[in-house]
Write an enzyme that holds these catalytic residues in place. Structure first.
Site, PDB file in Angstrom:
ATOM      1  N   LYS A 100      43.700 -51.060  13.140  1.00 19.78           N
ATOM      2  CA  LYS A 100      45.232 -50.921  12.657  1.00 19.78           C
ATOM      3  C   LYS A 100      46.090 -51.927  13.097  1.00 19.78           C
ATOM      4  O   LYS A 100      47.463 -51.195  14.823  1.00 19.78           O
ATOM      5  CB  LYS A 100      45.845 -49.268  12.124  1.00 19.78           C
ATOM      6  N   GLY A 161      58.146 -43.062  10.062  1.00 12.95           N
ATOM      7  CA  GLY A 161      58.349 -41.496  10.526  1.00 12.95           C
ATOM      8  C   GLY A 161      60.267 -41.697  10.035  1.00 12.95           C
ATOM      9  O   GLY A 161      60.929 -40.487  10.245  1.00 12.95           O
ATOM     10  N   ALA A 187      53.543 -46.479   6.525  1.00 16.38           N
ATOM     11  CA  ALA A 187      54.669 -45.839   6.992  1.00 16.38           C
ATOM     12  C   ALA A 187      56.265 -45.387   5.672  1.00 16.38           C
ATOM     13  O   ALA A 187      56.308 -46.862   5.106  1.00 16.38           O
ATOM     14  CB  ALA A 187      55.463 -46.485   8.254  1.00 16.38           C
ATOM     15  N   GLY A 188      56.844 -44.359   5.988  1.00 15.92           N
ATOM     16  CA  GLY A 188      58.482 -44.191   5.441  1.00 15.92           C
ATOM     17  C   GLY A 188      57.993 -43.208   4.052  1.00 15.92           C
ATOM     18  O   GLY A 188      59.376 -43.340   4.150  1.00 15.92           O
ATOM     19  N   ASN A 209      52.590 -39.892   8.047  1.00 17.77           N
ATOM     20  CA  ASN A 209      51.814 -39.280   9.646  1.00 17.77           C
ATOM     21  C   ASN A 209      53.252 -38.784   9.690  1.00 17.77           C
ATOM     22  O   ASN A 209      52.727 -37.335   9.588  1.00 17.77           O
ATOM     23  CB  ASN A 209      51.845 -40.276  10.882  1.00 17.77           C
ATOM     24  N   THR A 210      54.258 -38.811   9.758  1.00 19.26           N
ATOM     25  CA  THR A 210      55.588 -38.038   9.892  1.00 19.26           C
ATOM     26  C   THR A 210      55.444 -36.786   8.786  1.00 19.26           C
ATOM     27  O   THR A 210      55.725 -35.811   9.373  1.00 19.26           O
ATOM     28  CB  THR A 210      56.386 -38.948  10.101  1.00 19.26           C
TER      29      THR A 210
END
Lengths: 257, 72
Positions: A100, A161, A187-188, A209-210
Site C-alpha cells: 500500500k 484519522g 482514510a477519513g 483504522n482509527t
C-alpha cells in the site's frame, strides 16, 4: 454473497472491509477487533525491530499471515526515495509483492503528494510490485495511477484519522466512472454510516483504522463496520430508488371507502 | 575470537566479532529471520545470504519488521 468477491490483480478477497492494525491498546485487542471486523486484509507498517528488548511480542504472533493477507504500507514516507526503500524492505520481510503505497505531502494534513506517488508507483511496478496507491479524491490522478499499472486505487474519504466521513462524494463517483479497477476508499471514515455510504456510492471496499481502534469500544465498532460495509454493498447492488421532491403513496387507493 | 570490530545496528553502535555473519548476529539478538528484512549499508539482503555475509568493521545494519499500522 459467496459470488460477490473482490478481485485485485488476480487475487480474490472475501471481505470488502480492510483494516489497519495501529493504535490499539494491545495485541489482544488488535486481534479481537480484526476478528470482529471480518476483514481478510490487514495493513501493517515497516519499522526497526526492537533489538534491546526482545521480550516484547510480535504483531504477527497475533495476526496469522496464513489467515490474513498482510498488506505492508509505506506510512510515514514523505519522499519517493523513502517510499521505494520501505516498499523493498517490506517485500524482503514479507511474503508478497503487495504494497500500500503512501507518499505523504504534508505533516499537518497527511494528504498524499500525488506527483511523488505516481513517480514511486512507476518505479515499484517496474520492479514487479502490486501497488495499491493511497491517493487524493482526484479523478485525474486516479486515472494516471491506473494507466501506469496500479490494479486498484485507494482515494481518501477525508484526512487520515479525521473521522470526517466522505468530504467529496461527487469526486468519488467521478473516480468510479473514470477508472475500471476496484476503488478502495481509504482514510477519513468516522462511523458506520460513513462506511455504508462509501459502499452505496459504489466503492469496492473500505479501509480504515482509527474509526475502529479509536472508538470507545473498538471490538463493537469493528462489528458495526462489518455490518455497514455489508449493508452498503447490498444496497448498492440492489439499486436505490430515485429521489423525488413529492410523496408517492405506498398503499393503493383502490378499495378505500 | 573476541569482539574486535564495531558495527551499527538500528542506529546503535555495538562491539562485534570480526568473523561472524548476519545470521550469527540475528541469532545473538534472538530475531527470527523469516519475519525481518535486513539492510546492510543500504543494500537489502536476500535471506539466502544471511549465513554467508560476514560483517566488517563500520558496517551499518538496519533490521526491520512489521508493526501495527493503518494509513499513517
Amino acid at each position: 454473497m459467496a459470488e460477490d468477491r473482490l478481485i485485485i490483480a488476480g487475487r480474490e478477497f472475501k471481505s470488502r472491509l480492510w483494516v489497519g492494525t495501529g493504535k490499539y491498546k494491545d495485541f489482544v485487542e488488535t486481534q479481537k477487533a480484526i476478528e470482529a471486523s471480518g476483514a481478510d486484509v490487514v495493513t501493517v507498517a515497516v519499522r526497526r525491530v526492537n533489538i534491546t528488548d526482545r521480550s516484547k511480542d510480535n504483531l504477527l504472533d497475533y495476526i496469522d499471515p496464513k489467515k490474513y493477507t498482510i498488506l505492508p504500507n509505506t506510512a510515514g514516507c514523505y519522499t519517493v526515495e523513502d517510499a521505494v526503500r520501505y516498499s523493498r524492505l517490506a517485500r524482503a520481510a514479507g511474503v508478497s509483492d503487495l504494497v500500500k503505497l503512501e507518499v505523504l505531502g504534508d505533516e499537518k494534513t497527511l494528504f498524499p503528494d500525488t506527483a511523488g506517488l505516481i513517480e514511486a508507483a512507476k518505479i515499484l511496478i517496474k520492479e514487479g510490485f502490486i501497488v495499491l496507491p493511497y491517493t487524493n479524491d482526484d479523478p485525474i490522478v486516479a486515472k494516471k495511477l491506473v494507466d501506469i499499472g496500479c490494479p486498484a486505487v485507494m482515494p481518501l474519504a477525508a484526512p487520515i484519522g479525521s473521522g470526517l466521513g466522505i468530504r467529496n462524494p461527487y469526486n468519488l463517483k467521478i473516480i468510479m466512472e473514470t477508472v475500471s479497477v476496484p476503488i478502495i476508499v481509504d482514510a477519513g471514515v468516522g462511523t458506520a454510516s460513513d462506511a455504508a455510504l462509501a459502499m452505496e456510492y459504489g466503492a469496492d471496499a473500505v479501509l480504515m483504522n482509527t474509526a475502529i481502534a479509536g472508538a470507545r469500544d473498538p471490538i463493537a465498532m469493528a462489528e458495526a463496520m462489518k455490518c455497514a460495509v455489508h449493508a452498503g454493498r447490498l444496497a448498492y447492488k440492489a439499486g436505490r430508488i430515485p429521489r423525488k421532491l413529492y410523496a408517492t403513496a405506498s398503499s393503493p387507493i383502490e378499495g378505500m371507502l | 575470537m573476541g569482539d574486535d570490530i564495531q558495527i551499527h545496528v538500528n542506529g546503535q553502535t555495538r562491539p562485534w566479532r570480526g568473523d561472524a555473519t548476519v545470521a550469527d548476529l540475528l541469532q545473538e539478538l534472538d530475531i527470527k529471520t523469516e519475519r525481518v528484512a535486513v539492510e546492510l549499508n543500504l543494500e537489502i539482503l536476500d535471506r539466502a545470504v544471511f549465513g554467508e555475509r560476514v560483517l566488517k568493521d563500520g558496517d551499518r545494519l538496519e533490521i526491520l519488521g512489521f508493526i501495527g499500522g493503518g494509513t499513517f
